[in-house]
Design a protein around this motif. Structure first.
Motif, short mmCIF file in Angstrom:
data_model
loop_
_atom_site.label_atom_id
_atom_site.label_comp_id
_atom_site.label_asym_id
_atom_site.label_seq_id
_atom_site.Cartn_x
_atom_site.Cartn_y
_atom_site.Cartn_z
N UNK A 135 4.88 -4.58 3.74
CA UNK A 135 3.63 -4.46 2.98
C UNK A 135 3.71 -5.09 1.59
N UNK A 136 4.79 -5.81 1.32
CA UNK A 136 4.87 -6.50 0.04
C UNK A 136 5.98 -6.03 -0.88
N UNK A 137 6.79 -5.09 -0.43
CA UNK A 137 7.94 -4.66 -1.22
C UNK A 137 7.66 -3.49 -2.14
N UNK A 138 8.65 -3.13 -2.97
CA UNK A 138 8.54 -1.96 -3.85
C UNK A 138 7.36 -2.01 -4.81
N UNK A 139 7.03 -3.21 -5.30
CA UNK A 139 5.91 -3.32 -6.23
C UNK A 139 4.62 -2.82 -5.60
N UNK A 140 4.34 -3.26 -4.39
CA UNK A 140 3.12 -2.82 -3.69
C UNK A 140 3.13 -1.32 -3.45
N UNK A 141 4.30 -0.79 -3.11
CA UNK A 141 4.42 0.65 -2.86
C UNK A 141 4.10 1.44 -4.14
N UNK A 142 4.67 1.01 -5.26
CA UNK A 142 4.44 1.70 -6.53
C UNK A 142 2.97 1.64 -6.93
N UNK A 143 2.35 0.47 -6.77
CA UNK A 143 0.93 0.31 -7.13
C UNK A 143 0.06 1.20 -6.25
N UNK A 144 0.35 1.24 -4.95
CA UNK A 144 -0.42 2.09 -4.05
C UNK A 144 -0.29 3.56 -4.44
N UNK A 145 0.93 3.99 -4.80
CA UNK A 145 1.13 5.37 -5.20
C UNK A 145 0.37 5.73 -6.46
N UNK A 146 0.38 4.85 -7.45
CA UNK A 146 -0.36 5.10 -8.68
C UNK A 146 -1.86 5.16 -8.42
N UNK A 147 -2.34 4.30 -7.52
CA UNK A 147 -3.77 4.31 -7.19
C UNK A 147 -4.18 5.63 -6.53
N UNK A 148 -3.35 6.11 -5.62
CA UNK A 148 -3.62 7.40 -4.97
C UNK A 148 -3.61 8.52 -6.00
N UNK A 149 -2.63 8.50 -6.89
CA UNK A 149 -2.52 9.51 -7.94
C UNK A 149 -3.76 9.49 -8.83
N UNK A 150 -4.26 8.30 -9.13
CA UNK A 150 -5.46 8.15 -9.95
C UNK A 150 -6.67 8.80 -9.29
N UNK A 151 -6.84 8.53 -8.01
CA UNK A 151 -7.97 9.13 -7.27
C UNK A 151 -7.89 10.66 -7.32
#
Length: 491
Positions: A333-349
């Motif tokens: 899915x694009x590596x650790x960077x994508x994973x971290x960004x997805x997690x922050x986005x979920x946390x924001x919601x």
């Protein structure tokens, strides 16, 4: 015979993974397990204010954060196995002293000692997984390590709630004793011995380490007590100036010292530096979020400590599942960077949802359960993504140091977040209204937004796991001889 040898190797790898991850679990568990113990502590320490009691949490976080970097360096000097075992023993003995503490000052002091033991375990544990385990399973190892970390931080309030409800606040420290003994035995028997050339040993700068610890403590003290003392009070200004000066001395000293308290050379690598900043912001958001959650459940929704702890369980489960699942999917899915960004986005919601929906009336199934479950997913993804990004931004011989710096950033952020929590709740005679905690969740959400923007704009992809070479002989010195010698020898 080959199948038998393969099965034995797999069992050995599993034992190594469980032992190293177990140390991480204990260290991170005690970052949050005391959250639900704070209300019960008020019955024993009746004269203590809530900001003063918050030092039971932030005292641990301060020493944890301050010593992690030096612990990473020590793992290379003393050997990761030796430091890991020493950390477990220190942590376990400090847990006993915490359980027996007769006063709040003694409890805070022993919590700081416990934080020092935890600081030794974290970088050593990840280095053990990455260097003593199979090189082709490093991403999976980071996933398991991150799952243990995320699960522990999220399940801490649940465990604390059950223990406090049944046995009182001292039980959250007594419970560490059997696990500490078990982990010590497992580490001594399952983790290969690390041998380091005595001639190459350079211990981290002791003066720099002390100054770093005092600097972080002073800055946190100023933020925590500023609202009580007054932001322009001489005491507040004095501790802020002392903190800034102490850290200000450490930074240039670390640039020229042969064995610095902070290894700043890694921070010159942009992906690693940005990852650490994102981790700091994540810690600032996560720790006050978890503390505000449990106190809101008990003080506003009038849940018992047990019920509040159980209400936090869904997030703990989803955090560990998300970290484990993403350790397998990250390369796709694009590596650790994508994973971290997805997690922050979920946390924001989740932050926006909770800020808009939280009220004085309990709404577990329509609000708390879905928000906690999604927030757990976000925490698991961010923990795994930042840990992997930091590790793969450093060469294998510096995994422990890189891990120490990255966890330092998150823990220091957590200490600042807890201090900010104290500022938000201070001045309220009764913390029995949802509006008091809504401000904390707004703070956490804003910090997550900053972290998300930074990750999207500035965080570059880390190299794939395959690009990180397996441990090799250390670099040669000027005379052509190895500058360090490190080998794994079975016990």
């Amino acid at each position: 015979m080959k199948q038998t040898a393969s099965a034995q190797a797999q069992r050995g790898t599993l034992a190594l993974t469980l032992t190293a991850s177990g140390g991480t679990f204990l260290a991170m568990l005690d970052s949050t397990v005391t959250n639900l113990a704070v209300p019960d502590m008020q019955h024993d320490f009746t004269s203590a204010s809530l900001p003063a009691l918050s030092w039971v949490i932030s005292g641990y976080a301060v020493l944890f954060a301050a010593l992690l970097t030096s612990a990473g360096l020590l793992a290379d000097v003393l050997g990761r196995r030796r430091l890991f075992v020493g950390g477990i023993i220190t942590f376990t003995l400090a847990s006993l002293l915490c359980a027996l503490a007769p006063s709040l000052p003694v409890l805070v002091a022993t919590r700081m000692l416990q934080g020092a033991g935890a600081a030794a375990m974290i970088p050593a544990s990840l280095a053990i997984l990455l260097l003593d385990g199979p090189a082709d399973q490093r991403v999976k190892s980071i996933g398991i390590w991150s799952a243990a970390s995320a699960f522990a931080a999220a399940v801490g309030p649940s465990v604390g709630g059950v223990l406090v409800e049944s046995l009182g606040w001292r039980s959250v420290f007594y419970i560490n004793l059997p696990f500490g003994v078990l982990l010590t035995v497992a580490a001594l028997t399952r983790i290969p011995r690390t041998v380091v050339d005595p001639a190459a040993r350079r211990f981290p700068d002791p003066l720099g380490t002390v100054l770093l610890t005092l600097g972080i403590g002073a800055l946190t003290l100023g933020i925590t007590e500023g609202s009580d003392w007054g932001w322009l009070d001489l005491r507040t200004l004095a501790v802020f100036v002392a903190g800034v000066l102490a850290v200000g001395v450490v930074v240039p000293r670390s640039l020229r010292h042969r064995s610095p308290a902070i290894d700043l050379s890694l921070l010159g690598h942009r992906p690693f530096a940005v990852t650490n900043l994102v981790s700091l912001l994540y810690g600032m958001a996560q720790y006050p979020w978890l503390l505000a959650s449990v106190i809101c459940l008990t003080n506003v929704w009038h849940y018992s400590e047990l019920d509040a702890g159980l209400a936090m369980t869904p997030g703990a489960v989803t955090a560990s599942v998300a970290a484990l699942a993403m350790s397998r999917l990250a390369p796709k899915v694009g590596g650790p960077r994508t994973v971290a960004i997805a997690g922050l986005a979920v946390f924001l919601v989740c932050g926006v949802w909770l800020v808009l929906g939280l009220g004085d009336t309990p709404a577990f199934w329509t609000l708390w359960f879905p928000v906690a479950s999604l927030a757990g997913i976000g925490m698991g993804l961010v923990t795994m993504g930042t840990a992997a990004s930091a590790a793969f931004s450093a060469p294998p011989v510096r995994f422990a140091t890189a891990s120490g710096l990255n966890t330092t950033a998150r823990q220091f952020g957590g200490a600042l977040g807890i201090a900010a929590f104290a500022v938000f709740v201070d001045g309220h005679r009764k913390v029995d209204s949802a509006s008091v905690f809504t401000s904390v969740f707004v703070f956490s959400t804003v910090v997550v937004v900053i972290g998300l923007v930074l990750a999207v704009v500035a965080l570059r992809p880390a190299p794939p796991a395959a690009a990180v070479p397996a441990p090799a002989a250390p670099p040669a010195g000027a005379d052509g001889t190895p500058s360090t010698r490190e080998s794994a020898q079975p016990n």
